[in-house]
Motif scaffolding. Structure first.
Motif, PDB file in Angstrom:
ATOM      1  N   ALA A 198     -39.090 189.659  19.021  1.00  0.00           N
ATOM      2  CA  ALA A 198     -40.412 189.485  19.558  1.00  0.00           C
ATOM      3  C   ALA A 198     -40.672 190.873  20.504  1.00  0.00           C
ATOM      4  CB  ALA A 198     -40.431 188.332  20.719  1.00  0.00           C
ATOM      5  N   ALA A 199     -39.644 191.503  20.961  1.00  0.00           N
ATOM      6  CA  ALA A 199     -39.869 192.751  21.833  1.00  0.00           C
ATOM      7  C   ALA A 199     -40.402 193.983  20.957  1.00  0.00           C
ATOM      8  CB  ALA A 199     -38.640 193.116  22.435  1.00  0.00           C
ATOM      9  N   ALA A 200     -40.418 193.555  19.728  1.00  0.00           N
ATOM     10  CA  ALA A 200     -40.776 194.632  18.572  1.00  0.00           C
ATOM     11  C   ALA A 200     -42.176 194.556  18.504  1.00  0.00           C
ATOM     12  CB  ALA A 200     -40.113 194.882  17.252  1.00  0.00           C
ATOM     13  N   ARG A 201     -42.859 193.630  19.074  1.00  0.00           N
ATOM     14  CA  ARG A 201     -44.653 193.425  18.597  1.00  0.00           C
ATOM     15  C   ARG A 201     -45.382 194.577  18.431  1.00  0.00           C
ATOM     16  NH1 ARG A 201     -43.743 191.553  23.973  1.00  0.00           N
ATOM     17  NH2 ARG A 201     -43.086 189.419  23.222  1.00  0.00           N
ATOM     18  N   LYS A 202     -45.227 195.744  19.282  1.00  0.00           N
ATOM     19  CA  LYS A 202     -46.177 196.646  19.167  1.00  0.00           C
ATOM     20  C   LYS A 202     -45.981 197.263  17.854  1.00  0.00           C
ATOM     21  CE  LYS A 202     -42.505 200.507  19.798  1.00  0.00           C
ATOM     22  NZ  LYS A 202     -42.102 201.665  20.914  1.00  0.00           N
ATOM     23  N   HIS A 203     -45.131 197.138  17.027  1.00  0.00           N
ATOM     24  CA  HIS A 203     -45.372 197.397  15.528  1.00  0.00           C
ATOM     25  C   HIS A 203     -46.347 196.612  14.620  1.00  0.00           C
ATOM     26  CE1 HIS A 203     -42.041 200.333  15.761  1.00  0.00           C
ATOM     27  NE2 HIS A 203     -41.360 199.588  16.515  1.00  0.00           N
ATOM     28  N   TRP A 204     -46.444 195.377  14.972  1.00  0.00           N
ATOM     29  CA  TRP A 204     -47.618 194.752  14.391  1.00  0.00           C
ATOM     30  C   TRP A 204     -48.812 194.365  15.079  1.00  0.00           C
ATOM     31  CZ3 TRP A 204     -42.366 192.887  14.861  1.00  0.00           C
ATOM     32  CH2 TRP A 204     -42.139 191.716  15.821  1.00  0.00           C
ATOM     33  N   SER A 205     -49.002 194.746  16.392  1.00  0.00           N
ATOM     34  CA  SER A 205     -50.091 194.466  17.134  1.00  0.00           C
ATOM     35  C   SER A 205     -51.545 195.118  16.193  1.00  0.00           C
ATOM     36  CB  SER A 205     -49.874 195.028  18.345  1.00  0.00           C
ATOM     37  OG  SER A 205     -48.806 194.380  19.300  1.00  0.00           O
ATOM     38  N   HIS A 206     -52.269 194.513  16.546  1.00  0.00           N
ATOM     39  CA  HIS A 206     -53.582 195.189  15.900  1.00  0.00           C
ATOM     40  C   HIS A 206     -53.914 196.473  16.675  1.00  0.00           C
ATOM     41  CE1 HIS A 206     -57.728 195.323  14.261  1.00  0.00           C
ATOM     42  NE2 HIS A 206     -58.172 195.952  15.368  1.00  0.00           N
ATOM     43  N   GLU A 207     -54.259 197.474  15.722  1.00  0.00           N
ATOM     44  CA  GLU A 207     -54.711 198.988  16.275  1.00  0.00           C
ATOM     45  C   GLU A 207     -56.173 199.196  15.378  1.00  0.00           C
ATOM     46  OE1 GLU A 207     -51.488 201.537  15.523  1.00  0.00           O
ATOM     47  OE2 GLU A 207     -49.852 200.507  16.651  1.00  0.00           O
ATOM     48  N   THR A 208     -56.564 200.297  15.800  1.00  0.00           N
ATOM     49  CA  THR A 208     -57.733 200.639  15.030  1.00  0.00           C
ATOM     50  C   THR A 208     -57.574 201.074  13.811  1.00  0.00           C
ATOM     51  OG1 THR A 208     -57.433 202.834  15.939  1.00  0.00           O
ATOM     52  CG2 THR A 208     -58.868 201.592  17.316  1.00  0.00           C
ATOM     53  N   SER A 209     -56.536 201.353  13.603  1.00  0.00           N
ATOM     54  CA  SER A 209     -56.006 201.873  12.022  1.00  0.00           C
ATOM     55  C   SER A 209     -55.431 200.738  11.205  1.00  0.00           C
ATOM     56  CB  SER A 209     -54.939 203.084  12.012  1.00  0.00           C
ATOM     57  OG  SER A 209     -53.855 202.380  12.708  1.00  0.00           O
ATOM     58  N   THR A 210     -55.386 199.435  11.959  1.00  0.00           N
ATOM     59  CA  THR A 210     -54.811 198.384  11.144  1.00  0.00           C
ATOM     60  C   THR A 210     -55.429 198.330   9.902  1.00  0.00           C
ATOM     61  OG1 THR A 210     -53.765 197.241  13.158  1.00  0.00           O
ATOM     62  CG2 THR A 210     -54.137 196.059  11.026  1.00  0.00           C
ATOM     63  N   PHE A 211     -56.774 198.104   9.811  1.00  0.00           N
ATOM     64  CA  PHE A 211     -57.392 197.866   8.501  1.00  0.00           C
ATOM     65  C   PHE A 211     -57.055 198.882   7.468  1.00  0.00           C
ATOM     66  CE2 PHE A 211     -60.767 197.773   5.491  1.00  0.00           C
ATOM     67  CZ  PHE A 211     -61.077 196.317   5.305  1.00  0.00           C
ATOM     68  N   LEU A 212     -57.232 200.218   7.957  1.00  0.00           N
ATOM     69  CA  LEU A 212     -57.120 201.219   7.054  1.00  0.00           C
ATOM     70  C   LEU A 212     -55.565 201.117   6.324  1.00  0.00           C
ATOM     71  CD1 LEU A 212     -58.694 204.722   8.186  1.00  0.00           C
ATOM     72  CD2 LEU A 212     -59.043 203.287   6.151  1.00  0.00           C
ATOM     73  N   ARG A 213     -54.710 201.093   7.344  1.00  0.00           N
ATOM     74  CA  ARG A 213     -53.284 201.108   7.006  1.00  0.00           C
ATOM     75  C   ARG A 213     -52.803 199.769   5.718  1.00  0.00           C
ATOM     76  NH1 ARG A 213     -51.776 200.435  12.133  1.00  0.00           N
ATOM     77  NH2 ARG A 213     -49.654 199.946  11.379  1.00  0.00           N
ATOM     78  N   SER A 214     -53.526 198.502   6.227  1.00  0.00           N
ATOM     79  CA  SER A 214     -53.582 197.367   5.175  1.00  0.00           C
ATOM     80  C   SER A 214     -53.976 197.872   3.883  1.00  0.00           C
ATOM     81  CB  SER A 214     -54.176 196.200   5.799  1.00  0.00           C
ATOM     82  OG  SER A 214     -54.324 195.262   4.771  1.00  0.00           O
ATOM     83  N   ALA A 215     -55.122 198.446   3.925  1.00  0.00           N
ATOM     84  CA  ALA A 215     -55.969 198.600   2.533  1.00  0.00           C
ATOM     85  C   ALA A 215     -55.068 199.713   1.617  1.00  0.00           C
ATOM     86  CB  ALA A 215     -57.306 199.326   3.133  1.00  0.00           C
ATOM     87  N   LEU A 216     -54.391 200.692   2.465  1.00  0.00           N
ATOM     88  CA  LEU A 216     -53.535 201.767   1.879  1.00  0.00           C
ATOM     89  C   LEU A 216     -52.287 200.874   1.301  1.00  0.00           C
ATOM     90  CD1 LEU A 216     -53.729 204.797   4.079  1.00  0.00           C
ATOM     91  CD2 LEU A 216     -54.879 204.540   1.839  1.00  0.00           C
ATOM     92  N   MET A 217     -51.715 199.943   2.083  1.00  0.00           N
ATOM     93  CA  MET A 217     -50.461 199.288   1.182  1.00  0.00           C
ATOM     94  C   MET A 217     -51.176 198.672   0.108  1.00  0.00           C
ATOM     95  SD  MET A 217     -47.521 198.302   1.656  1.00  0.00           S
ATOM     96  CE  MET A 217     -47.046 197.926  -0.110  1.00  0.00           C
TER      97      MET A 217
END
Length: 295
Positions: A198-217
């Motif tokens: 759970a302490a690693a949550r920063k890696h999956w928290s929402h960021e401004t780039s989340t949509f773009l990175r998901s779209a690229l995946m």
């Protein structure tokens, strides 16, 4: 390449455009049809939680070398796993990846954790990832913190659910030896994420780039076959990442695919490089991501 029949193409007002997208993605017609909705290719219709997971997966699979803090496995790195992929396809509630070794891929994604005496910890694999189920040819994974789902479908049609279960059991047995030598324990056997996970949550928290990175995946078929795409440090102060690749389409070609035509990212725009050695910039709202290829 998978045989595809034009008769299986979805009905649409712009069939030529849809066909262009279909050929670029290189998907079987049965899978592609499930991705089409009202005459468009629905690549970005997943829930925000699924998009957070897909962005996380993109960060891992396109990480450079062993730079990702979770890339601790003996043998293959996260980015090496791309060589096992046949294709990637977003489904309404999950991401589907066809691979020639689903059990091996799953074994690398499942987490092991070491907690040190001072309370700090390290992870190998993706914290929070669990096996949800098995079915014919397929291992169903779930990322508990985001709720994101990943189906790893084996290319071998004859494998039933028991084969998939036994195959993963063997791969985990092989991996467990090296993980135990590094004093990491199998967090994936726990029903809920541990405090260290759970302490690693920063890696999956929402960021401004989340949509773009998901779209690229979900569009990674456009470049992963070239075996060279990776995330590097950006040059521009407003960019979160730089996606680099060594072979295949030019930066301008990828930028056009991502912002125009049937595979476009909704709301995205692209500024091409101005000279040799420059980067292109992919924008969406306040997010920016660099694209670069030296070829």
């Amino acid at each position: 390449m998978q045989q595809r029949s034009e008769a299986n193409m979805p009905h649409t007002r712009d069939k030529a455009s849809i066909r262009t997208g279909w050929e670029a993605l290189g998907l079987p017609s049965s899978v592609f049809r499930r991705m089409c909705h009202q005459g468009e290719i629905a690549l970005d219709n997943s829930s925000p939680s699924q998009q957070r997971f897909q962005a996380l997966l993109f960060d891992c699979l396109c990480s450079s070398g062993r730079e990702h803090p979770w890339d601790r496995m003996t043998g293959r790195s996260f980015r090496d796993l791309l060589c096992y992929f046949s294709w990637v396809a977003p489904q309404p509630d999950r991401l589907l990846i066809r691979t020639n070794t689903a059990d091996r891929i799953a074994s690398y994604l499942l987490p092991y954790t070491r907690v040190f005496s001072d309370g700090s910890h390290e992870h190998s694999g993706i914290p929070g990832m669990r096996v949800e189920n098995f079915s014919a040819r397929t291992i169903h994974l779930r990322h508990l913190p985001t709720g994101g789902a990943l189906d790893l479908q084996d290319r071998t049609r004859s494998r039933d659910s028991r084969d998939m279960r036994e195959g993963l059991r063997w791969e985990l047995h092989v991996r467990a030896k090296s993980e135990s030598e590094d004093r990491r324990s199998p967090a994936h056997l726990q029903p809920e994420p541990s405090l260290a996970e759970a302490a690693a949550r920063k890696h999956w928290s929402h960021e401004t780039s989340t949509f773009l990175r998901s779209a690229l995946m979900v569009r990674s078929n456009l470049w992963f076959r070239e075996q060279g795409a990776f995330l590097g440090r950006p040059r521009r102060s407003n960019a979160s990442h730089c996606l680099r690749w060594c072979h295949g389409p030019s930066c301008e070609e990828v930028g056009r695919l991502l912002t125009a035509g049937p595979l476009r990212i909704p709301g995205a725009s692209f500024v091409p490089p101005t000279h040799d050695g420059d980067v292109g910039i992919l924008f969406r709202e306040s997010a920016a991501l660099e694209l670069y290829t030296p070829g």
